[in-house]
Motif scaffolding. Structure first.
Motif, PDB file in Angstrom:
ATOM      1  N   PRO A 131       0.813  -1.220   0.000  1.00 14.61           N
ATOM      2  CA  PRO A 131       0.000   0.000   0.000  1.00 14.61           C
ATOM      3  C   PRO A 131       0.847   1.272   0.000  1.00 14.61           C
ATOM      4  O   PRO A 131       1.927   1.311   0.577  1.00 14.61           O
ATOM      5  CB  PRO A 131      -0.816  -0.104   1.286  1.00 14.61           C
ATOM      6  N   ALA A 132       0.366   2.278  -0.700  1.00 13.33           N
ATOM      7  CA  ALA A 132       0.999   3.598  -0.717  1.00 13.33           C
ATOM      8  C   ALA A 132      -0.130   4.620  -0.816  1.00 13.33           C
ATOM      9  O   ALA A 132      -1.128   4.374  -1.478  1.00 13.33           O
ATOM     10  CB  ALA A 132       1.935   3.726  -1.922  1.00 13.33           C
ATOM     11  N   ARG A 133       0.047   5.760  -0.172  1.00  8.51           N
ATOM     12  CA  ARG A 133      -1.048   6.741  -0.207  1.00  8.51           C
ATOM     13  C   ARG A 133      -1.117   7.417  -1.576  1.00  8.51           C
ATOM     14  O   ARG A 133      -0.138   7.428  -2.338  1.00  8.51           O
ATOM     15  CB  ARG A 133      -0.896   7.790   0.902  1.00  8.51           C
ATOM     16  N   VAL A 134      -2.275   7.970  -1.887  1.00  8.17           N
ATOM     17  CA  VAL A 134      -2.426   8.737  -3.119  1.00  8.17           C
ATOM     18  C   VAL A 134      -2.770  10.178  -2.760  1.00  8.17           C
ATOM     19  O   VAL A 134      -3.594  10.433  -1.884  1.00  8.17           O
ATOM     20  CB  VAL A 134      -3.485   8.110  -4.062  1.00  8.17           C
ATOM     21  N   SER A 135      -2.079  11.136  -3.404  1.00  6.76           N
ATOM     22  CA  SER A 135      -2.332  12.558  -3.161  1.00  6.76           C
ATOM     23  C   SER A 135      -3.096  13.152  -4.321  1.00  6.76           C
ATOM     24  O   SER A 135      -2.716  12.980  -5.476  1.00  6.76           O
ATOM     25  CB  SER A 135      -1.016  13.335  -3.032  1.00  6.76           C
ATOM     26  N   VAL A 136      -4.152  13.872  -3.987  1.00  9.99           N
ATOM     27  CA  VAL A 136      -5.004  14.490  -4.997  1.00  9.99           C
ATOM     28  C   VAL A 136      -4.954  16.000  -4.824  1.00  9.99           C
ATOM     29  O   VAL A 136      -5.076  16.507  -3.707  1.00  9.99           O
ATOM     30  CB  VAL A 136      -6.459  13.973  -4.859  1.00  9.99           C
ATOM     31  N   ASN A 137      -4.749  16.720  -5.916  1.00  7.62           N
ATOM     32  CA  ASN A 137      -4.746  18.188  -5.871  1.00  7.62           C
ATOM     33  C   ASN A 137      -6.171  18.719  -5.802  1.00  7.62           C
ATOM     34  O   ASN A 137      -7.013  18.345  -6.619  1.00  7.62           O
ATOM     35  CB  ASN A 137      -4.084  18.761  -7.131  1.00  7.62           C
TER      36      ASN A 137
END
Ligand code: G
Ligand code: G
Ligand code: NA
Ligand code: MN
Length: 254
Positions: free
Chosen positions: A88-94
């Motif tokens: 798992p890895a986080r996802v960053s959303v603008n």
């Protein structure tokens, strides 16, 4: 056809897609996150970068449905990777300025997390200083609502706007993203090295995470590592890439 009408049609015809740029833990070298970056695959023009259509989407109000699509797609994709057994890895959303002005943004995020089944600790939202400082009192309330969902908040392009350091302490912010204009001048400008060092030190003293964006060289990476910058993102490690390149990277662990 003007751009606004073409964008409306593109939304209807599903012509948007996400690219992802990995974010790496400097101490371990592991991929710990990725930034989702929207593109438009215009059948006539090819791949269109966000700088060419986000401003028009904001003016026309299309940014609402577009941002909602980005958020849902990023969460859905991340959950699918986890379900496939990838680390798992986080996802960053603008977030766009317009979207952040909507009082019900926390409700939307909550319903997308429920719908996609993504655990909140794997979602991060990126906001700029100017979005927050435009109406700081309101922003505190909204950031608290978002943070209460269990997601994390990053300040994008940090150092280029007018942050009040006092507010920085009051905001439920998790991470500072050092703007790439400072990072790119490491090795070339004493001033930008000083600013980069100061932002890293500020993050440490406020107990925030800090990530450098736009890292392109090993000497920039060395500079950041010596100052205990936590994470990095940039062409030195990887460019933004289509979704199907991500599983291989996550699998390798790097
Ligand atoms: O990927 P690229 O370097 O072309 O991105 C340019 C800019 O577009 C970046 O500043 C990034 O923050 C913005 N951007 C990329 N994806 C999104 C998105 O999904 N929503 C918003 N609001 N901005 C985005
Ligand atoms: O504004 P924002 O920070 O969201 O912009 C992200 C954009 O920065 C991405 O679209 C990506 O293409 C660009 N970017 C990421 N890493 C690098 C890098 O190492 N060098 C340069 N020049 N641009 C980068
Ligand atoms: Na960003
Ligand atoms: Mn940025």
């Amino acid at each position: 056809l003007n751009l606004e009408r073409r964008l409306r049609r593109a939304l209807r015809d599903n012509e948007f897609l996400l690219h992802y740029q990995p974010q790496v833990d400097i101490a371990t070298g592991k991929i710990v996150g990725m930034e989702a970056l929207v593109r438009w695959l215009d059948p006539e023009v090819g791949l269109v970068p966000p700088s060419a259509f986000i401003p028009v989407a904001e003016e026309s109000g299309l940014i609402g449905p577009l941002s909602e699509w980005v958020l849902r797609e990023a969460c859905r994709q991340n959950k699918a990777w986890q379900d496939a057994g990838l680390p798992p890895a986080r996802v960053s959303v603008n977030l766009s300025a317009r979207q952040f002005q909507q009082r019900d943004i926390a409700k939307l995020v909550m319903s997308i997390l429920e719908e996609t089944g993504l655990a909140p600790q794997y979602l991060e939202l990126e906001l700029t200083e100017s979005m927050i400082m435009r109406n700081a009192e309101e922003a505190v309330v909204m950031l608290n609502e978002l943070h209460a969902l269990g997601i994390s908040i990053a300040i994008d392009d940090f150092g280029t706007g007018y942050s009040s350091l006092g507010y920085l302490k009051r905001f439920p912010v998790d991470r500072l993203k050092i703007d790439r204009s400072f990072v790119s001048d490491i090795g070339a400008s004493d001033d930008d090295e000083t600013i980069t060092s100061a932002i890293i030190a500020l993050a440490h003293s406020l107990e925030l995470q800090v990530i450098a964006e736009g890292v392109e060289t090993s000497s920039q990476l060395d500079f950041l590592r010596e100052r205990s910058c936590h994470e990095m993102q940039g062409f030195f490690f990887a460019k933004p890439m289509p979704h199907d390149a991500i599983p291989g990277l996550l699998q390798q662990g790097m």
